[in-house]
Write a protein that holds these residues in place. Structure first.
Motif, mmCIF file in Angstrom:
data_model
loop_
_atom_site.group_PDB
_atom_site.id
_atom_site.type_symbol
_atom_site.label_atom_id
_atom_site.label_comp_id
_atom_site.label_asym_id
_atom_site.label_seq_id
_atom_site.Cartn_x
_atom_site.Cartn_y
_atom_site.Cartn_z
ATOM 1 N N TYR A 15 21.062 46.989 30.888
ATOM 2 C CA TYR A 15 22.421 46.490 30.662
ATOM 3 C C TYR A 15 22.622 45.121 31.315
ATOM 4 N N VAL A 16 23.386 44.275 30.635
ATOM 5 C CA VAL A 16 23.850 43.022 31.235
ATOM 6 C C VAL A 16 25.371 43.108 31.311
ATOM 7 N N LEU A 17 25.887 42.815 32.498
ATOM 8 C CA LEU A 17 27.327 42.952 32.749
ATOM 9 C C LEU A 17 27.914 41.592 33.101
ATOM 10 N N GLU A 18 29.006 41.216 32.422
ATOM 11 C CA GLU A 18 29.703 39.967 32.740
ATOM 12 C C GLU A 18 31.135 40.286 33.149
ATOM 13 N N VAL A 19 31.489 39.848 34.337
ATOM 14 C CA VAL A 19 32.832 40.079 34.869
ATOM 15 C C VAL A 19 33.526 38.725 35.001
ATOM 16 N N THR A 20 34.673 38.577 34.341
ATOM 17 C CA THR A 20 35.377 37.290 34.323
ATOM 18 C C THR A 20 36.722 37.392 35.036
ATOM 19 N N VAL A 21 36.952 36.449 35.946
ATOM 20 C CA VAL A 21 38.208 36.355 36.684
ATOM 21 C C VAL A 21 38.928 35.087 36.224
ATOM 22 N N ALA A 22 40.229 35.198 35.980
ATOM 23 C CA ALA A 22 41.009 34.059 35.485
ATOM 24 C C ALA A 22 42.068 33.674 36.497
ATOM 25 N N GLY A 23 42.290 32.365 36.645
ATOM 26 C CA GLY A 23 43.351 31.929 37.537
ATOM 27 C C GLY A 23 43.300 30.440 37.765
ATOM 28 N N GLU A 24 44.061 29.990 38.753
ATOM 29 C CA GLU A 24 44.061 28.581 39.149
ATOM 30 C C GLU A 24 43.282 28.465 40.455
ATOM 31 N N GLN A 81 37.444 50.255 37.861
ATOM 32 C CA GLN A 81 36.766 50.300 39.156
ATOM 33 C C GLN A 81 36.905 48.987 39.932
ATOM 34 N N LEU A 82 36.895 47.876 39.201
ATOM 35 C CA LEU A 82 36.806 46.551 39.828
ATOM 36 C C LEU A 82 38.151 45.918 40.148
ATOM 37 N N LYS A 83 39.172 46.263 39.381
ATOM 38 C CA LYS A 83 40.418 45.488 39.371
ATOM 39 C C LYS A 83 41.037 45.278 40.761
ATOM 40 N N THR A 84 41.242 46.351 41.495
ATOM 41 C CA THR A 84 41.963 46.233 42.771
ATOM 42 C C THR A 84 41.215 45.348 43.767
ATOM 43 N N ASP A 85 39.942 45.590 43.949
ATOM 44 C CA ASP A 85 39.166 44.813 44.924
ATOM 45 C C ASP A 85 39.084 43.344 44.528
ATOM 46 N N ILE A 86 38.889 43.089 43.246
ATOM 47 C CA ILE A 86 38.780 41.693 42.796
ATOM 48 C C ILE A 86 40.097 40.972 43.012
ATOM 49 N N GLU A 87 41.200 41.611 42.695
ATOM 50 C CA GLU A 87 42.478 40.913 42.811
ATOM 51 C C GLU A 87 42.884 40.716 44.270
ATOM 52 N N LYS A 88 42.362 41.558 45.168
ATOM 53 C CA LYS A 88 42.563 41.333 46.598
ATOM 54 C C LYS A 88 41.770 40.126 47.088
ATOM 55 N N ALA A 89 40.573 39.937 46.520
ATOM 56 C CA ALA A 89 39.680 38.864 46.975
ATOM 57 C C ALA A 89 39.975 37.523 46.308
ATOM 58 N N ALA A 90 40.698 37.534 45.188
ATOM 59 C CA ALA A 90 40.916 36.317 44.413
ATOM 60 C C ALA A 90 42.007 35.457 45.034
ATOM 61 N N SER A 91 42.070 34.195 44.629
ATOM 62 C CA SER A 91 43.133 33.306 45.104
ATOM 63 C C SER A 91 44.457 33.715 44.445
ATOM 64 N N ASN A 92 45.530 33.110 44.902
ATOM 65 C CA ASN A 92 46.909 33.535 44.611
ATOM 66 C C ASN A 92 47.166 34.425 43.400
ATOM 67 N N ASN A 93 47.217 33.810 42.218
ATOM 68 C CA ASN A 93 47.571 34.617 41.052
ATOM 69 C C ASN A 93 46.386 34.936 40.163
#
Ligand code: NI
Length: 143
Positions: free
Chosen positions: A43-52, A107-119
């Motif tokens: 498997y190849v997994l791509e996780v994308t985070v969007a923001g400023e 599985q990923l949402k909460t941890d990623i949004e805690k680690a990401a910048s503002n919005n």
């Protein structure tokens, strides 16, 4: 809006089987993917985070942190495992790519949004089961 993607891979075994249906139904529906003795995918997994980008760091998310979160939440539980039998968060899930991208996103949402910048937020999870078979979960795009 800036989109940042981390690409990783893992190997896992699975079998497509709906225990609520007959063996015959499963065989007709899933064919080779219903093989009783499992089969594997690279498997190849791509996780994308969007923001400023953050004003101080210039990051939407620190890719080192994103790497650590994906490892802890997805790769450690799934890599070299049987997705039907060994992954607690996939219990009672038929491990199609469609169901996997949704489960991985949750599985990923909460941890990623805690680690990401503002919005910044988790934008999409894309899974290549083979080079030609791909599923993507991107709830934002549906709105
Ligand atoms: Ni398969």
């Amino acid at each position: 809006m800036i989109y940042v993607t981390r690409k990783t891979h893992f190997n896992a075994a699975h079998r497509l089987h709906n225990p609520e249906k007959s063996d015959e139904w499963n065989q007709q529906t899933f064919g080779k993917c219903n093989n009783h003795n499992w089969h594997g995918h690279n498997y190849v997994l791509e996780v994308t985070v969007a923001g400023e980008p953050d004003r101080d760091t210039g990051y939407v998310i620190d890719l080192g942190k994103l790497k650590t979160i994906i490892k802890k939440k997805i790769l450690d539980p799934c890599d070299h495992k049987n997705l039907n039998l060994e992954v607690p968060f996939l219990e009672n899930v038929i491990p199609t790519s469609e169901n996997l991208v949704k489960a991985f996103y949750d599985q990923l949402k909460t941890d990623i949004e805690k680690a990401a910048s503002n919005n910044s937020r988790l934008y999409s999870v894309k899974l290549f089961e083979t080079e030609r078979n791909i599923a993507e979960y991107c709830p934002d795009r549906a709105r």
